[in-house]
Write an enzyme that holds these catalytic residues in place. Sequence first.
Site, PDB file in Angstrom:
ATOM      1  N   GLY A 207       0.820  -1.201   0.000  1.00  0.00           N
ATOM      2  CA  GLY A 207       0.000   0.000   0.000  1.00  0.00           C
ATOM      3  C   GLY A 207       0.857   1.255   0.000  1.00  0.00           C
ATOM      4  N   CYS A 208       0.242   2.388  -0.334  1.00  0.00           N
ATOM      5  CA  CYS A 208       0.981   3.644  -0.451  1.00  0.00           C
ATOM      6  C   CYS A 208       1.501   4.126   0.897  1.00  0.00           C
ATOM      7  CB  CYS A 208       0.103   4.705  -1.107  1.00  0.00           C
ATOM      8  SG  CYS A 208      -1.545   4.872  -0.364  1.00  0.00           S
TER       9      CYS A 208
END
Length: 390
Positions: A207-208
Amino acid sequence: MISATSGAVRVGARRAAPRAASVVVAAPPVPKASSLSRRTTVAAQTRALSSTGRLAYAINTNPNPPLGKKNASNEAPSRIGLIGARGYTGQALIDLLNNHPNMDLRHVSSRELNGQELKGYTKRKIVYENLSPEDVARLDKDGQVDCWIMALPNGVCQPFVEALGQSSSVIVDISADYRFDKSWAYGLPEMLARPKIAQSTRISTPGCYSTGALLALNPILEHLGDSPSIFGVSGYSGAGTKPSPKNDVALLHDNLLPYSLTGHMHEREINHQLGTTASFIPHCASWFRGIHLTINAPLNKTMTSRDIRQIYQDRYAGEKLVKVVGEAPLVRAIQNKHGVEIGGFAVDSTGQRVVVCATIDNLNKGAATQCLQNMNLALGYDEYQGVPLE
């Protein structure tokens, strides 16, 4: 139709059964950071003994250096299928694939855009399709695709993955669906063993928020004295294109929107990878793209800001997409860039608490760029091929 880069003829890409990939491949573990004194001694010896100083220093202090051209064993193009191209990440991926010399985008699937011509891709004319899992399985069986990108919302891609079954084609998933599945490689090249990613056919892209937080915490993991806390703020593109309060521009104007204050999926992901009990508090802001993370980390011994910054410089020596800076990095400086900036390194008066800041573009290194890195590794190209570097 037989692929020029699939099966036995795909140069540099192994094709083991995907569920057995993690067993077949004995990837060397990335060693944990050594003590500060030993690290300093080793670095000093390296600089003293090397006639090329800086190069040897970079190679010897990073336990997981970039493979670079060592991985570039494949000169043939790879045919790509992109499932879920309508969102911001899908568009960012299309831009990267368009400028990659060996990525040949063949199929793009979007239910909403079905029948429309794909804009921004100049290598060939492509019309959006509405591919079902059965369609994907058929195209794969016919040898028309070498790598599938799943750019779908969380909880949606499983039918496509199951339809592909034991296919030798590479699958790179950008959602969170397989980040906790041990049979999939966790695709964070700067932290996890690159050879494992390069020899995998099933790769889950982090994920970011998780990417920024993991890279900002990993170098000082052995020096943590207690659970770190992570304050994260993202531009509203991180909320996707489906209307919600987190991408409501009017609501976000002159505002900061806290959400999922406990139990956010990325909190679980960070702790799963580091073996910590970090707390993560996300917020959404009025800008479009870019993430800022402020991390408060208790230390288990007295350290200086210089000590800590040196640890980061050593750990990320030679990394082209991680930049260690002195001051706290700014979101404005990372927008539309393809790496991560880590800085701040403010130590309190006791010497036993440090605040580290990190910035990352959520659509690039937080999603599309990282996906391309993983594709490059798994398909036998230079890890940075097609990635705009400063």
